[in-house]
Design a protein around this motif. Structure first.
Motif, mmCIF file in Angstrom:
data_model
loop_
_atom_site.group_PDB
_atom_site.id
_atom_site.type_symbol
_atom_site.label_atom_id
_atom_site.label_comp_id
_atom_site.label_asym_id
_atom_site.label_seq_id
_atom_site.Cartn_x
_atom_site.Cartn_y
_atom_site.Cartn_z
ATOM 1 N N MET A 1 0.857 -1.172 0.000
ATOM 2 C CA MET A 1 0.000 0.000 0.000
ATOM 3 C C MET A 1 0.907 1.240 0.000
ATOM 4 S SD MET A 1 -2.858 1.140 2.800
ATOM 5 C CE MET A 1 -4.264 0.333 2.090
ATOM 6 N N THR A 2 0.696 2.102 -0.950
ATOM 7 C CA THR A 2 1.500 3.314 -1.036
ATOM 8 C C THR A 2 1.004 4.342 -0.030
ATOM 9 O OG1 THR A 2 0.111 4.371 -2.685
ATOM 10 C CG2 THR A 2 1.854 2.926 -3.505
ATOM 11 N N TYR A 3 1.804 5.357 0.166
ATOM 12 C CA TYR A 3 1.452 6.420 1.109
ATOM 13 C C TYR A 3 0.174 7.128 0.670
ATOM 14 C CZ TYR A 3 2.010 10.505 4.100
ATOM 15 O OH TYR A 3 1.808 11.496 5.016
ATOM 16 N N HIS A 4 0.042 7.362 -0.634
ATOM 17 C CA HIS A 4 -1.153 8.018 -1.171
ATOM 18 C C HIS A 4 -2.399 7.167 -0.922
ATOM 19 C CE1 HIS A 4 -3.414 10.695 -3.762
ATOM 20 N NE2 HIS A 4 -3.892 9.635 -4.399
ATOM 21 N N GLU A 5 -2.300 5.867 -1.131
ATOM 22 C CA GLU A 5 -3.428 4.966 -0.881
ATOM 23 C C GLU A 5 -3.796 4.950 0.601
ATOM 24 O OE1 GLU A 5 -2.727 1.662 -4.402
ATOM 25 O OE2 GLU A 5 -1.769 1.402 -2.445
ATOM 26 N N MET A 6 -2.770 4.996 1.465
ATOM 27 C CA MET A 6 -3.017 5.009 2.896
ATOM 28 C C MET A 6 -3.769 6.283 3.302
ATOM 29 S SD MET A 6 -0.506 5.333 6.166
ATOM 30 C CE MET A 6 -0.247 7.004 5.675
ATOM 31 N N LEU A 7 -3.363 7.429 2.757
ATOM 32 C CA LEU A 7 -4.046 8.686 3.060
ATOM 33 C C LEU A 7 -5.485 8.659 2.557
ATOM 34 C CD1 LEU A 7 -1.325 11.374 2.277
ATOM 35 C CD2 LEU A 7 -2.186 10.696 4.520
ATOM 36 N N ALA A 8 -5.692 8.107 1.379
ATOM 37 C CA ALA A 8 -7.043 8.014 0.830
ATOM 38 C C ALA A 8 -7.919 7.127 1.703
ATOM 39 C CB ALA A 8 -6.995 7.488 -0.605
ATOM 40 N N ARG A 9 -7.388 6.016 2.152
ATOM 41 C CA ARG A 9 -8.141 5.095 3.013
ATOM 42 C C ARG A 9 -8.461 5.758 4.357
ATOM 43 N NH1 ARG A 9 -11.879 1.721 3.981
ATOM 44 N NH2 ARG A 9 -11.405 0.152 5.523
ATOM 45 N N LYS A 10 -7.483 6.460 4.908
ATOM 46 C CA LYS A 10 -7.691 7.150 6.179
ATOM 47 C C LYS A 10 -8.784 8.207 6.043
ATOM 48 C CE LYS A 10 -5.042 9.434 9.801
ATOM 49 N NZ LYS A 10 -3.724 9.933 10.189
ATOM 50 N N SER A 11 -8.814 8.918 4.917
ATOM 51 C CA SER A 11 -9.853 9.913 4.668
ATOM 52 C C SER A 11 -11.232 9.268 4.617
ATOM 53 C CB SER A 11 -9.599 10.658 3.357
ATOM 54 O OG SER A 11 -8.535 11.551 3.494
ATOM 55 N N GLU A 12 -11.333 8.122 3.966
ATOM 56 C CA GLU A 12 -12.611 7.412 3.900
ATOM 57 C C GLU A 12 -13.108 7.033 5.289
ATOM 58 O OE1 GLU A 12 -12.383 3.979 1.368
ATOM 59 O OE2 GLU A 12 -11.361 5.117 -0.204
ATOM 60 N N ILE A 13 -12.217 6.524 6.114
ATOM 61 C CA ILE A 13 -12.585 6.114 7.468
ATOM 62 C C ILE A 13 -13.010 7.322 8.298
ATOM 63 C CG2 ILE A 13 -11.679 5.139 9.622
ATOM 64 C CD1 ILE A 13 -9.898 3.330 7.801
ATOM 65 N N LEU A 14 -12.259 8.411 8.200
ATOM 66 C CA LEU A 14 -12.610 9.621 8.944
ATOM 67 C C LEU A 14 -13.965 10.165 8.512
ATOM 68 C CD1 LEU A 14 -9.161 11.421 9.078
ATOM 69 C CD2 LEU A 14 -10.485 10.637 11.049
ATOM 70 N N LYS A 15 -14.223 10.193 7.212
ATOM 71 C CA LYS A 15 -15.514 10.682 6.713
ATOM 72 C C LYS A 15 -16.658 9.832 7.240
ATOM 73 C CE LYS A 15 -13.711 12.638 2.441
ATOM 74 N NZ LYS A 15 -13.625 12.477 0.978
#
Length: 56
Positions: A1-15
């Protein structure tokens, strides 16, 4: 998992978590601690989104 994918996933969870808290706030209100946690999650989401946009 790339850093960008990790940030995107974290954003989904936060939302998703923020959405749940907004629904709870509309139904029965939030306690002091819950309100504080929601504000922290919103701040974290904004920071995360900013980092995602600068990484592009």
């Amino acid at each position: 998992m790339t850093y960008h994918e990790m940030l995107a996933r974290k954003s989904e969870i936060l939302k998703r978590n923020i959405g749940r808290m907004v629904i709870q706030d509309n139904r029965k209100g939030l306690g002091n601690h819950e309100g504080y946690m929601m504000q922290r999650m919103i701040k974290e989401l904004h920071q995360n989104e900013h980092e995602l946009n600068t990484a592009k």
